[in-house]
Write an enzyme that holds these catalytic residues in place. Structure first.
Site, PDB file in Angstrom:
ATOM      1  N   ARG A   7      66.651  54.471  20.138  1.00 57.35           N
ATOM      2  CA  ARG A   7      66.836  55.393  21.053  1.00 57.35           C
ATOM      3  C   ARG A   7      66.076  55.294  22.464  1.00 57.35           C
ATOM      4  NH1 ARG A   7      67.347  61.574  22.628  1.00 57.35           N
ATOM      5  NH2 ARG A   7      69.564  61.641  23.094  1.00 57.35           N
TER       6      ARG A   7
ATOM      7  N   HIS B 212      67.613  54.501  26.101  1.00 60.54           N
ATOM      8  CA  HIS B 212      67.501  55.383  27.279  1.00 60.54           C
ATOM      9  C   HIS B 212      66.834  54.492  28.241  1.00 60.54           C
ATOM     10  CE1 HIS B 212      68.948  59.467  25.786  1.00 60.54           C
ATOM     11  NE2 HIS B 212      69.599  58.711  25.298  1.00 60.54           N
TER      12      HIS B 212
ATOM     13  N   HIS C 161      74.899  55.162  16.430  1.00 60.36           N
ATOM     14  CA  HIS C 161      74.738  56.446  15.682  1.00 60.36           C
ATOM     15  C   HIS C 161      74.986  56.643  14.121  1.00 60.36           C
ATOM     16  CE1 HIS C 161      75.416  59.052  19.551  1.00 60.36           C
ATOM     17  NE2 HIS C 161      74.210  58.594  19.612  1.00 60.36           N
TER      18      HIS C 161
ATOM     19  N   TRP D   7      74.590  61.439  11.263  1.00 56.71           N
ATOM     20  CA  TRP D   7      76.135  61.082  11.492  1.00 56.71           C
ATOM     21  C   TRP D   7      76.473  60.498  10.080  1.00 56.71           C
ATOM     22  CZ3 TRP D   7      72.589  60.502  15.664  1.00 56.71           C
ATOM     23  CH2 TRP D   7      73.055  61.031  16.892  1.00 56.71           C
TER      24      TRP D   7
HETATM   25  C1  HEM Z   1      70.445  60.224  19.218  1.00 51.29           C
HETATM   26  C2  HEM Z   1      73.932  61.462  22.704  1.00 51.29           C
HETATM   27  C3  HEM Z   1      74.968  56.729  22.725  1.00 51.29           C
HETATM   28  C4  HEM Z   1      71.315  55.633  19.661  1.00 51.29           C
HETATM   29  C5  HEM Z   1      71.367  61.008  20.007  1.00 51.29           C
HETATM   30  C6  HEM Z   1      71.218  62.424  20.272  1.00 51.29           C
HETATM   31  C7  HEM Z   1      72.226  62.493  21.235  1.00 51.29           C
HETATM   32  C8  HEM Z   1      72.907  61.383  21.538  1.00 51.29           C
HETATM   33  C9  HEM Z   1      72.451  64.259  21.856  1.00 51.29           C
HETATM   34  C10 HEM Z   1      70.359  63.541  19.551  1.00 51.29           C
HETATM   35  C11 HEM Z   1      68.718  63.236  20.309  1.00 51.29           C
HETATM   36  C12 HEM Z   1      68.025  64.349  19.357  1.00 51.29           C
HETATM   37  O1  HEM Z   1      68.250  65.175  19.173  1.00 51.29           O
HETATM   38  O2  HEM Z   1      67.024  63.557  18.790  1.00 51.29           O
HETATM   39  C13 HEM Z   1      74.381  60.087  22.984  1.00 51.29           C
HETATM   40  C14 HEM Z   1      75.590  60.131  23.712  1.00 51.29           C
HETATM   41  C15 HEM Z   1      76.053  58.689  23.887  1.00 51.29           C
HETATM   42  C16 HEM Z   1      74.932  58.117  22.970  1.00 51.29           C
HETATM   43  C17 HEM Z   1      76.535  61.173  24.266  1.00 51.29           C
HETATM   44  C18 HEM Z   1      77.343  58.099  24.492  1.00 51.29           C
HETATM   45  C19 HEM Z   1      78.297  58.843  24.687  1.00 51.29           C
HETATM   46  C20 HEM Z   1      73.866  55.995  22.031  1.00 51.29           C
HETATM   47  C21 HEM Z   1      73.974  54.538  22.153  1.00 51.29           C
HETATM   48  C22 HEM Z   1      72.820  54.315  21.340  1.00 51.29           C
HETATM   49  C23 HEM Z   1      72.301  55.564  20.871  1.00 51.29           C
HETATM   50  C24 HEM Z   1      74.656  53.619  23.098  1.00 51.29           C
HETATM   51  C25 HEM Z   1      72.231  52.970  21.126  1.00 51.29           C
HETATM   52  C26 HEM Z   1      72.779  51.706  21.208  1.00 51.29           C
HETATM   53  C27 HEM Z   1      70.969  56.937  19.231  1.00 51.29           C
HETATM   54  C28 HEM Z   1      69.982  56.937  17.981  1.00 51.29           C
HETATM   55  C29 HEM Z   1      69.900  58.465  17.867  1.00 51.29           C
HETATM   56  C30 HEM Z   1      70.576  58.894  18.881  1.00 51.29           C
HETATM   57  C31 HEM Z   1      69.495  55.553  17.305  1.00 51.29           C
HETATM   58  C32 HEM Z   1      69.009  58.819  16.807  1.00 51.29           C
HETATM   59  C33 HEM Z   1      67.508  59.215  17.414  1.00 51.29           C
HETATM   60  C34 HEM Z   1      66.522  59.684  16.373  1.00 51.29           C
HETATM   61  O3  HEM Z   1      66.942  59.847  15.296  1.00 51.29           O
HETATM   62  O4  HEM Z   1      65.650  60.275  16.839  1.00 51.29           O
HETATM   63  N1  HEM Z   1      72.303  60.374  20.836  1.00 51.29           N
HETATM   64  N2  HEM Z   1      74.242  58.892  22.446  1.00 51.29           N
HETATM   65  N3  HEM Z   1      73.146  56.417  21.323  1.00 51.29           N
HETATM   66  N4  HEM Z   1      71.106  58.123  19.803  1.00 51.29           N
HETATM   67 FE1  HEM Z   1      72.641  58.516  20.940  1.00 51.29          FE
END
Ligand code: HEM
Length: 288
Positions: free
Chosen positions: A43, A47, A171, A187
């Site tokens: 993440r 970002h 995700h 997820w």
């Molecule tokens: C986690 C939104 C695209 C990788 C999250 C979280 C949100 C989010 C709200 C939860 C954060 C938290 O509470 O810790 C989105 C939205 C996206 C998007 C709205 C696009 C429409 C992506 C992309 C990637 C990604 C493109 C990587 C290529 C991750 C990962 C987590 C995460 C690995 C888990 C982080 C953790 O476990 O700490 N995302 N995301 N996301 N996202 Fe996304």
């Protein structure tokens, strides 16, 4: 390794094999989340990179700008200090690698260690010294929105519909944390394994609105798994849904498309001189 850009591999004399190993060896942490720092490292790289705008070339992983005010405090980056602090400790052992290279390499190593595809990665990013090049707080996607927003945000980075779906397939990893984003839960049931399970869960379940005080999110019939409104957009938008179904049916295809799109993401706005190579090929070049 005739095809490897030895120029950039040699640059700075970084022992990439040792950096790679230090990242891989410190991913597991029983006391943290689901037992791995891998998801939050992925993440962080996303970002750092996803601020890019093809309109004016601003943003992107170069500079490691999230170390500075105001980007470090952008709401979307809540919780990413865990990842930044972890990598700051590794950076102390390898002062020659730039933070921007380390953050992006760490995500590739994490994905590979969690069972995902090999990602093409190359060094050459430099670090900024202040937050002057931080982008405004409106570059990363809003989870509460739908397909138009997803297309606008990822289109600004230069991605196609297919690449957007592939990227959001990350995700399969990790979870939402109420104290970071307001959302809650994973997820998939294997959040430290890189797989196509995000897509199989998305198409294989009946998703309903979660009944709670938090922001609108969706849950599967067990209540254990979640989807964000932006995730549901991939199912409800006809063009996205075609790709979602392809990836649910064919993990190899997802891995291939993801690897290409993620490599592109990590290089947005970066100006390299040599050809791209794989993480393993770079690191296999060893001490240089
Ligand atoms: C986690 C939104 C695209 C990788 C999250 C979280 C949100 C989010 C709200 C939860 C954060 C938290 O509470 O810790 C989105 C939205 C996206 C998007 C709205 C696009 C429409 C992506 C992309 C990637 C990604 C493109 C990587 C290529 C991750 C990962 C987590 C995460 C690995 C888990 C982080 C953790 O476990 O700490 N995302 N995301 N996301 N996202 Fe996304």
């Amino acid at each position: 390794f005739g095809y490897v850009s030895m120029g950039s591999v040699h640059a700075g004399g970084v022992d990439y094999e040792a950096v790679r190993k230090a990242i891989a060896d410190t991913l597991e942490d029983e006391s943290y989340d689901d037992g791995s720092l891998g998801p939050v490292l992925v993440r962080l790289a996303w970002h750092a990179s996803g601020t890019y705008s093809k309109k004016d070339g601003t943003g992107g992983s170069n500079g490691a700008k999230m170390r500075f005010f105001p980007e470090a405090f952008h709401g979307a980056n809540n919780g990413l200090s865990v990842a930044r602090n972890h990598l700051a400790r590794i950076k102390k052992q390898f002062p020659e690698i730039s933070n921007a290279d380390l953050w992006t390499l760490a995500a590739c190593v994490a994905i590979e260690e969690m069972g995902g595809p090999e990602i093409a990665w190359r060094p050459g990013r430099t670090d900024d010294n202040d937050g002057k090049l931080c982008t405004p707080d409106d570059r990363l996607p809003d989870a509460a929105q739908g397909a138009d927003h997803v297309r606008a945000v990822f289109g600004r980075m230069g991605f196609s519909d297919r690449e957007m779906v592939a990227l959001i397939g990350a995700h399969c990893l990790g979870r939402c944390h109420e104290n970071r984003s307001g959302y809650k839960g994973p997820w998939t049931r294997a959040p430290t394994t890189f797989s196509n399970m995000y897509f199989t869960e998305l198409v294989g379940n009946r998703w309903t609105r979660k009944n709670w005080d938090g922001p609108l999110q969706y849950e599967d019939p067990t209540g254990e798994l979640m989807m964000l409104p932006a995730d549901m957009a991939l199912l409800h938008d006809p063009a996205f849904a075609v790709v979602v179904k392809e990836y649910a049916a064919d993990e190899e295809l997802f891995f291939r498309d993801f690897a290409a799109a993620f490599a592109k993401l990590l290089e947005l706005g970066c100006d390299f001189d040599g050809p791209s190579t794989t993480t393993k090929a770079v690191t296999a070049a060893g001490v240089v």
